[in-house]
Design a protein around this motif. Structure first.
Motif, PDB file in Angstrom:
ATOM      1  N   CYS A 373      18.043-124.532  29.132  1.00 15.76           N
ATOM      2  CA  CYS A 373      18.983-123.759  28.433  1.00 15.76           C
ATOM      3  C   CYS A 373      17.706-122.835  27.527  1.00 15.76           C
ATOM      4  N   GLY A 374      18.138-121.420  28.080  1.00 15.49           N
ATOM      5  CA  GLY A 374      17.222-120.482  27.190  1.00 15.49           C
ATOM      6  C   GLY A 374      15.995-119.969  27.958  1.00 15.49           C
ATOM      7  N   SER A 375      15.828-120.505  29.004  1.00 13.44           N
ATOM      8  CA  SER A 375      14.456-120.130  29.768  1.00 13.44           C
ATOM      9  C   SER A 375      14.455-120.207  31.404  1.00 13.44           C
ATOM     10  N   LEU A 376      13.701-119.595  32.161  1.00  9.33           N
ATOM     11  CA  LEU A 376      13.750-119.452  33.305  1.00  9.33           C
ATOM     12  C   LEU A 376      12.632-120.469  33.913  1.00  9.33           C
ATOM     13  N   VAL A 377      12.832-121.207  34.924  1.00 14.45           N
ATOM     14  CA  VAL A 377      11.992-122.228  35.157  1.00 14.45           C
ATOM     15  C   VAL A 377      11.522-121.942  36.708  1.00 14.45           C
ATOM     16  N   LEU A 378       9.946-121.787  36.776  1.00  8.32           N
ATOM     17  CA  LEU A 378       9.722-121.514  38.035  1.00  8.32           C
ATOM     18  C   LEU A 378       8.477-122.489  38.667  1.00  8.32           C
ATOM     19  N   ASP A 379       8.704-122.648  39.804  1.00  6.84           N
ATOM     20  CA  ASP A 379       7.851-123.840  40.275  1.00  6.84           C
ATOM     21  C   ASP A 379       6.795-123.646  41.300  1.00  6.84           C
ATOM     22  N   GLY A 380       6.440-122.452  41.306  1.00  2.00           N
ATOM     23  CA  GLY A 380       5.032-121.950  42.111  1.00  2.00           C
ATOM     24  C   GLY A 380       5.465-121.537  43.633  1.00  2.00           C
ATOM     25  N   THR A 381       6.922-121.398  43.891  1.00  2.00           N
ATOM     26  CA  THR A 381       7.153-120.875  45.136  1.00  2.00           C
ATOM     27  C   THR A 381       8.364-119.684  45.070  1.00  2.00           C
ATOM     28  N   PRO A 405       2.919-122.012  30.407  1.00  2.00           N
ATOM     29  CA  PRO A 405       2.424-122.247  31.834  1.00  2.00           C
ATOM     30  C   PRO A 405       2.300-123.807  32.020  1.00  2.00           C
ATOM     31  N   THR A 406       2.933-124.271  33.008  1.00  2.00           N
ATOM     32  CA  THR A 406       2.752-125.797  33.274  1.00  2.00           C
ATOM     33  C   THR A 406       1.425-126.184  34.280  1.00  2.00           C
ATOM     34  N   ALA A 407       0.836-125.116  34.825  1.00  2.00           N
ATOM     35  CA  ALA A 407      -0.304-125.315  35.628  1.00  2.00           C
ATOM     36  C   ALA A 407      -1.175-124.053  35.811  1.00  2.00           C
ATOM     37  N   PRO A 408      -2.555-124.281  35.917  1.00  6.31           N
ATOM     38  CA  PRO A 408      -3.235-122.826  35.964  1.00  6.31           C
ATOM     39  C   PRO A 408      -2.938-122.102  37.070  1.00  6.31           C
ATOM     40  N   GLY A 409      -2.933-120.749  36.824  1.00  4.89           N
ATOM     41  CA  GLY A 409      -2.600-119.654  37.867  1.00  4.89           C
ATOM     42  C   GLY A 409      -3.873-119.553  38.721  1.00  4.89           C
ATOM     43  N   ARG A 524      -0.053-115.787  44.369  1.00 10.33           N
ATOM     44  CA  ARG A 524       0.371-114.852  43.176  1.00 10.33           C
ATOM     45  C   ARG A 524       1.506-115.375  42.201  1.00 10.33           C
ATOM     46  N   PHE A 525       1.996-116.755  42.760  1.00 11.57           N
ATOM     47  CA  PHE A 525       3.012-117.310  42.061  1.00 11.57           C
ATOM     48  C   PHE A 525       2.667-117.979  40.785  1.00 11.57           C
ATOM     49  N   PHE A 526       3.612-117.671  39.731  1.00  8.31           N
ATOM     50  CA  PHE A 526       3.498-118.400  38.415  1.00  8.31           C
ATOM     51  C   PHE A 526       4.064-119.827  38.210  1.00  8.31           C
ATOM     52  N   THR A 527       3.490-120.550  37.781  1.00  8.13           N
ATOM     53  CA  THR A 527       4.335-121.984  37.681  1.00  8.13           C
ATOM     54  C   THR A 527       4.489-122.324  36.159  1.00  8.13           C
ATOM     55  N   GLY A 528       5.614-122.336  35.777  1.00  7.32           N
ATOM     56  CA  GLY A 528       5.843-122.612  34.531  1.00  7.32           C
ATOM     57  C   GLY A 528       7.320-122.106  33.886  1.00  7.32           C
ATOM     58  N   LYS A 529       7.433-121.902  32.555  1.00  6.10           N
ATOM     59  CA  LYS A 529       8.862-121.193  31.940  1.00  6.10           C
ATOM     60  C   LYS A 529       8.515-119.866  31.303  1.00  6.10           C
ATOM     61  N   ILE A 530       9.518-119.317  31.475  1.00  5.70           N
ATOM     62  CA  ILE A 530       9.480-117.848  30.798  1.00  5.70           C
ATOM     63  C   ILE A 530      10.761-117.819  29.966  1.00  5.70           C
TER      64      ILE A 530
END
Length: 543
Positions: A373-381, A405-409, A524-530
């Motif tokens: 709720c309130g954020s986009l969640v990206l898993d690195g793919t 970020p939930t993991a370094p890029g 070039r994928f980001f892993t984390g929340k925006i």
């Protein structure tokens, strides 16, 4: 005359320079008559062509160790479409389009000898494309020194072709296709092993291999380029999964199968439920925001085709939307100073622009995104794309992102206007390892990225980066100058004068990933929340 090596695969997508992309049946520049290629002049080399009813004249020069290619058409709409093709081609750096002409500079630097060999190849191809029946030719295309002491020719030489252009799929596993373009027959064989895609292109005319080999060795999309006899073998620079390789083969297969219909320039893009058929004479680059599942557009953002990639103009729904009950907390009153706002408040409409119509979408071949709720969640793919609009083509702007970020890029894109290829304007807010950075490039000043490494950020915590490039007018002199401020988590990290202009954005934007599948795409994928992305156009009005 764009790169003449079918190993690139994408060369099938558009004509190779002498043949513009256009609908010859409806174009106002269409001409009647037999296709031909004429050598108007040999020093400088000037070629005149008519193919599928489309007329063009191409001249070649050598400047600053680069091939300079100028193509003139007799219709502005065809020139615009051809311009897109050049800009999408990584073999070219700076591309200048004005009215009915296109001027393109090779991305790779060439020696004088390499340039001469390339011209000999172009000349040879023109003659082979349109070979005279009586074989009365006053020059030997195999003479590699014929341009060393060449003379200008006042009379055009015309030749007639006996072999039509074509592309055919020989086999699917392994993937092999035969192609004839501009009288240059070739066979390309693709193989996959442990993440590496290798393509071997064999030419019937070995004279073209030397010049093409020099270009491919300077093409960053390939590595380990080997040239021997009449073959060029190269590995794709990007590591691919088996699934990605299967998609690549499917794209090449569809392009090849429909190559025979390119007199009308019709391309077919498949989805799981339908096929979209698009004609170059009726392309609509922007359509209204819609939830229709059958509505497709070509991802070219008014500037060129990217074959095989489609998206639906529909709301982005999180894969876990049914599990969430969220209130839309977006308040436009709090967004003063911004013109685009992605708040990610509604899991069933994650791509919504709260301030306008610059909605974000998800490509058909990209895995679904998730939400909290309130954020986009990206898993690195995965990630979202934003079609280009004039809103993003601004010398001055402010961009602010709240991210976790939930993991370094590696070179992880957070919010970017990153062009495919090189030597084009662009900017990137991204995560390099655990450091957040801002990359930008004014191609008129330098082909290299300028990098502002801001600071290291912690994982699993929220951070806010804000980049602002803005004009100021001197009260004494009236001169307008630009400054750049970058802050992280409320603290100013950079305040400096900004020299240059990075407003010549020509391609769509990406959120969380590289929306062009260019070199090093998987890095070039980001892993984390925006939590949000906010962008504002800043002009010199009212200074």
């Amino acid at each position: 005359m764009k790169k003449l090596i079918s190993a690139a695969g994408a060369a099938i997508v558009c004509s190779l320079g002498l043949v513009a992309c256009g609908d010859s049946s409806s174009s106002p520049s269409s001409k009647k008559g037999q296709d031909y290629c004429k050598v108007v002049s040999s020093d400088p080399l000037v070629l005149e062509t008519l193919e599928d009813g489309i007329y063009s004249k191409t001249s070649f020069e050598y400047s600053d160790e680069r091939l300079v290619e100028k193509v003139e058409f007799d219709d502005q709409s065809i020139a615009k479409f051809a311009c897109s093709s050049y800009m999408e081609d990584d073999d070219y750096g700076v591309v200048d389009c004005n009215g009915k002409s296109v001027v393109a500079y090779s991305g790779a630097r060439l020696t004088k000898n390499e340039y001469k060999k390339l011209l000999n190849t172009f000349l040879s191809m023109c003659k082979e494309y349109d070979e005279p029946e009586d074989e009365n030719s006053n020059s030997d295309p195999g003479d590699s020194n014929q341009f060393s002491e060449s003379k200008s020719s006042s009379s055009a030489q015309g030749y007639q072709t006996g072999l039509s252009d074509y592309c055919e799929v020989v086999s699917e596993n392994p993937f092999v296709m035969n192609m004839n373009f501009m009288g240059l027959p070739s066979t390309s064989r693709y193989s996959y092993s442990n993440g590496t895609v290798t393509v071997e292109t064999e030419y019937e005319n070995s004279a073209v291999v030397d010049s093409m080999c020099a270009l491919e060795k300077n093409n960053y999309s390939y590595t380990n380029v080997r040239c021997k006899g009449n073959k060029i073998t190269a590995d794709f620079d990007e590591t691919m999964s088996e699934r990605e390789y299967t998609q690549l083969v499917k794209m090449y297969k569809e392009s090849c199968i429909n190559y025979k219909d390119w007199g009308n320039v019709e391309t077919y893009f498949e989805s799981s439920s339908s096929v979209a058929e698009v004609s170059s004479s009726s392309i609509e680059y922007e359509m209204e925001y819609s939830s229709s599942s059958s509505e497709f557009v070509i991802i070219d953002d008014s500037n060129g085709l990217v074959a095989g990639i489609t998206y639906k103009k529909e709301k982005v729904v999180a894969m876990n939307a049914e599990d969430l009950v969220c209130d839309d907390g977006g308040e436009t009153a709090s967004l003063e100073g911004y013109t685009v706002a992605y708040e990610f408040n509604v899991p069933t409409d994650l791509g919504r622009d709260y301030l306008g119509t610059n909605h974000a979408y998800i490509a058909d071949d990209v895995p679904a995104v998730a939400a909290e709720c309130g954020s986009l969640v990206l898993d690195g793919t995965n990630g979202l794309l934003v079609p280009l609009s004039e809103e993003f083509r601004s010398k001055g702007f402010v961009a602010e992102v709240r991210f976790m970020p939930t993991a370094p890029g590696d070179i992880a894109n957070i919010f970017v206007a990153e062009p495919p290829g090189s030597e084009k304007d662009g900017w990137q807010i991204r995560l390099d390892g655990s450091y957040v950075s801002f990359h930008y490039r004014d191609a008129s000043l330098s082909y290299d990225w300028s990098v502002q490494k801001i600071d290291e950020v912690s994982m699993d915590e929220w951070h806010v980066i804000r980049v602002k490039i803005f004009p100021t007018k001197s009260e004494l002199s009236g001169t307008i100058f630009y400054s750049m401020n970058i802050s992280l988590d409320g603290s100013l990290h950079l305040a400096s004068e900004f020299k240059g202009d990075i407003s010549d954005i020509q391609y769509r934007l990406g959120i969380g990933y590289d929306s062009f599948k260019q070199s090093s795409h998987n890095r070039r994928f980001f892993t984390g929340k925006i939590d949000y992305i906010r962008y504002g156009k800043i002009t010199e009005d009212n200074l």
